[in-house]
Scaffold this active site. Structure first.
Site, PDB file in Angstrom:
ATOM      1  N   ASP A  22       0.853  -1.190   0.000  1.00  0.00           N
ATOM      2  CA  ASP A  22       0.000   0.000   0.000  1.00  0.00           C
ATOM      3  C   ASP A  22       0.888   1.239   0.000  1.00  0.00           C
ATOM      4  OD1 ASP A  22      -1.661   2.132   0.433  1.00  0.00           O
ATOM      5  OD2 ASP A  22      -2.709   1.262   2.155  1.00  0.00           O
ATOM      6  N   ASP A  94      -6.218   5.546   4.399  1.00  0.00           N
ATOM      7  CA  ASP A  94      -4.786   5.654   4.672  1.00  0.00           C
ATOM      8  C   ASP A  94      -4.381   5.138   6.056  1.00  0.00           C
ATOM      9  OD1 ASP A  94      -4.998   6.898   2.235  1.00  0.00           O
ATOM     10  OD2 ASP A  94      -3.703   8.577   2.743  1.00  0.00           O
ATOM     11  N   HIS A 137      -5.495  11.712  13.779  1.00  0.00           N
ATOM     12  CA  HIS A 137      -6.488  11.574  12.697  1.00  0.00           C
ATOM     13  C   HIS A 137      -7.660  10.682  13.087  1.00  0.00           C
ATOM     14  CE1 HIS A 137      -3.900  13.730  10.044  1.00  0.00           C
ATOM     15  NE2 HIS A 137      -2.941  12.816  10.077  1.00  0.00           N
ATOM     16  N   HIS A 176       0.015  17.466   9.094  1.00  0.00           N
ATOM     17  CA  HIS A 176      -1.354  17.141   8.690  1.00  0.00           C
ATOM     18  C   HIS A 176      -2.354  17.724   9.681  1.00  0.00           C
ATOM     19  CE1 HIS A 176       1.168  13.814   7.030  1.00  0.00           C
ATOM     20  NE2 HIS A 176       0.402  14.005   5.954  1.00  0.00           N
ATOM     21  N   ASP A 269       6.664  15.515  10.721  1.00  0.00           N
ATOM     22  CA  ASP A 269       6.599  15.545   9.259  1.00  0.00           C
ATOM     23  C   ASP A 269       6.553  16.996   8.761  1.00  0.00           C
ATOM     24  OD1 ASP A 269       4.076  15.877  10.344  1.00  0.00           O
ATOM     25  OD2 ASP A 269       3.244  14.051   9.437  1.00  0.00           O
ATOM     26  N   TYR A 309       8.375  11.067   8.965  1.00  0.00           N
ATOM     27  CA  TYR A 309       8.662   9.896   8.127  1.00  0.00           C
ATOM     28  C   TYR A 309      10.046   9.896   7.505  1.00  0.00           C
ATOM     29  CZ  TYR A 309       3.810   9.836   9.202  1.00  0.00           C
ATOM     30  OH  TYR A 309       2.645   9.868   9.917  1.00  0.00           O
TER      31      TYR A 309
HETATM   32  C1  X5A Z   1       0.051  10.859  11.838  1.00  0.00           C
HETATM   33  C2  X5A Z   1       0.287  11.216  10.396  1.00  0.00           C
HETATM   34  C3  X5A Z   1      -0.338  10.956   8.096  1.00  0.00           C
HETATM   35  C4  X5A Z   1      -1.230  10.193   7.199  1.00  0.00           C
HETATM   36  C5  X5A Z   1      -0.952  10.525   5.750  1.00  0.00           C
HETATM   37  C6  X5A Z   1      -1.849   9.776   4.837  1.00  0.00           C
HETATM   38  N1  X5A Z   1      -0.527  10.654   9.488  1.00  0.00           N
HETATM   39  N2  X5A Z   1      -1.650  10.134   3.464  1.00  0.00           N
HETATM   40  O1  X5A Z   1       1.208  11.942  10.092  1.00  0.00           O
HETATM   41 ZN    ZN Z   2       1.360  13.998   9.957  1.00  0.00          ZN
END
Ligand code: X5A
Ligand code: ZN
Length: 571
Positions: A22, A94, A137, A176, A269, A309
């Site tokens: 994925d 996701d 999220h 995000h 991120d 990431y």
């Molecule tokens: C916790 C976080 C990001 C999800 C990205 C999905 N989630 N495209 O950074």
């Molecule tokens: Zn994030």
């Protein structure tokens, strides 16, 4: 000690991973956690923290935020076949499931709760939890964006219920939008949620209309949700924008909100090199973001890992955050101004421990050895009170003595002094005109005794000026009869300690012995007490501050809130 920093980590939370192909999920790997922890071990930071074990969050605790149906659904995942797991996953966006993710999700939420317990009971001052899966999220009845349970939302409800916290501030610096947190608290005035996020006019995940700046909360929660969407090409969002969002948007509101606890959705991120965020803020920004929150809620701050990431950038950012929580001096931000202007500076700077010099009246000799290190760099001098510039004259003399050994005398004319020195004089009298860029008389109509006006001036004017000027030393002087209350004075020192790698020099030009204790306390690294008065008093100096900001914008970019809004609105 009651003043430590908690660190929560358990290898168990590395023990789940994506079991199928994925592309959307392949970046959420177990190494995110192990690499972050190893960096803390390697730098010796983990040894300086109080190791707090995680625990599993109970059903009742998870149900503070999530529905019974959803919890029951997730509970079945440990026993599912690979095919069942894939199918279960398909309901959500996701995110992926694994036979061990339910266990880890309970540990992640429980880690946030352990952290809240440690901080709210005073076992430690603050702390960080390194957890997987992330949380911000996830929604009442849905997993989303790698998140299963909403760790920070559960922690906020728990802090209110178990520890009687009246107001909780959640700062989400992940790149995000934590829509799960927003939905959870949008009608709740007791939880203030701030999030900035890559948005690009809804083209960026999670592509929601309600991530825009006009979602401010609902009903009695109106005004307690703050979204800062980044619409510009991401690579041009930089340290300036992050600091502007804090100084001009978050902090003024946060100080007025006066939280009992600060929770951070600490996603990294938003740092340079991240494949999701694609921003260009270097990891040292997180030292400053952390620091700027550390004088709220009497220092009670819990950071809980969310995204991040790029393993290198993530590990460095985690270290910057934990190091700041421990009270170490902050790095000077190298990439703020034009690159060529600053590039030489950082390499030659030695990393030194913070030395706060506390000058009692009659003790000025201490100034001289201190200056020998710093005289070539810029100096910021913030004077508060109604007096004249006599400390500047004093300081000039001290500098001239050091410079008489043959270095060209820059200091003969006052104007040359002021190029090496930014003088901000805060007073209640409108007597002085601004004569040059580096001498800024700040007049607060109601005088310095007005807590609201004073703190708004510090957050919206002094901090941005400081970040742009990047001083090598902060000299702070308190005049007799300044009218500044002790708590406000402590906030001022606490906030300015973020500049000049913590080199802070305080001149107490006052006969009031009672303020020595509070001054020493905050110089020694104790958090400044909260400013309760902000709850009951309205700003009187708002117009004056706004006019001052408009006037100073010509010289100082960091005061251009419009420049900042361009980034936000895509201008
Ligand atoms: C916790 C976080 C990001 C999800 C990205 C999905 N989630 N495209 O950074
Ligand atoms: Zn994030």
């Amino acid at each position: 000690s009651t003043m430590g920093t908690a660190l929560i980590y358990d290898e168990e939370m590395t023990k789940y991973k994506l079991l199928w192909v994925d592309p959307a999920c392949k970046i959420e790997v177990p190494e995110r956690l192990s690499v972050s922890y190893q960096a803390l071990v390697r730098t010796g930071l983990s040894d300086r923290c109080v190791a707090v074990p995680p625990r599993e969050a109970s059903d009742a605790e998870i149900l503070l935020v999530h529905s019974e149906e959803y919890l029951e659904g997730v509970k079945k995942t440990p026993h599912m076949t690979l095919e069942d797991l894939k199918e279960f996953t398909l309901q959500y966006g996701d995110v992926y499931f694994h036979p061990n993710i339910y266990h880890c999700a309970k540990l992640a939420a429980g880690s946030a709760l352990q952290l809240v317990d440690s901080v709210m009971t005073g076992t430690v001052r603050n702390g960080m939890a390194l957890v997987r899966p992330p949380g911000h999220h996830s929604m009442r009845s849905a997993a989303s964006g790698f998140c299963v349970f909403n760790n920070v939302a559960i922690a906020a409800r728990y802090a209110k219920q178990k520890h009687g916290a009246k107001r909780v501030l959640i700062v989400d610096w992940d790149i995000h939008h934590g829509q799960g947190v927003q939905y959870c608290f949008e009608d709740d005035p007791s939880v203030l949620y701030f999030s900035w996020h890559r948005y690009e006019h809804q083209k960026f995940w999670p592509n929601l209309r309600e991530s825009d700046y006009d979602s401010v909360g609902k009903g009695s929660g109106a005004g307690f949700n703050i979204n800062v969407p980044w619409n510009k090409v991401c690579s041009s969002i930089n340290l300036n924008d992050y600091l502007s969002a804090f100084c001009h948007v978050l902090l003024p509101v946060a100080y007025e909100f006066c939280p009992d606890l600060v929770l951070v959705c600490a996603g990294f991120d938003s740092a340079v090199g991240d494949p999701e965020g694609e921003m260009c803020a270097t990891p040292d920004i997180f030292a400053h973001l952390t620091h700027l929150l550390m004088n709220l809620a009497g220092g009670k701050l819990c950071a809980v890992l969310e995204g991040g990431y790029n393993l290198t950038s993530l590990a460095q950012s985690v270290c910057q955050t934990v190091q700041t929580l421990l009270g170490d001096p902050l790095p000077r931000l190298a990439n703020l101004g034009s690159p060529c202007e600053r590039s030489g500076q950082t390499q030659t700077e030695r990393c030194r421990k913070s030395r706060n010099v506390f000058l009692l009246p009659g003790n000025y000799a201490l100034l001289r050895p201190y200056l020998s290190h710093e005289m070539k760099t810029s100096v910021e001098f913030a004077a508060t009170g109604n007096s004249d510039l006599s400390p500047t004259a004093l300081f000039t003399k001290a500098l001239q003595k050091r410079l008489s050994a043959g270095i060209p005398i820059l200091l003969r004319k006052k104007i040359s002094v002021l190029r090496k020195m930014l003088v901000v004089q805060i007073s209640g009298e409108d007597k002085e005109e601004q004569k040059c860029k580096y001498y800024i008389p700040m007049c607060l109509k109601k005088g310095c005794g007005d807590t609201v006006g004073f703190i708004q001036a510090v957050l919206g004017l002094l901090l941005p000026l400081g970040y742009e000027y990047d001083p090598g030393l902060v000299l702070l002087s308190r005049m007799p009869g300044s009218g500044v209350g002790d708590c406000t004075w402590q906030q001022l020192i606490g906030l300015l300690k973020g500049f000049a790698k913590g080199h802070t020099l305080v001149l107490m030009q006052t006969n009031d012995g009672a303020c020595m204790g509070p001054t020493a306390s905050v110089l020694l690294g104790h958090p400044a007490p909260p400013l309760q008065e902000l709850l009951t008093r309205l700003p009187d100096d708002g117009d004056a501050l706004e006019r001052m900001r408009e006037r100073l914008q010509a010289d100082w970019k960091m005061l251009e809130t419009l420049f900042f809004l361009h980034g936000m609105l895509g201008g």
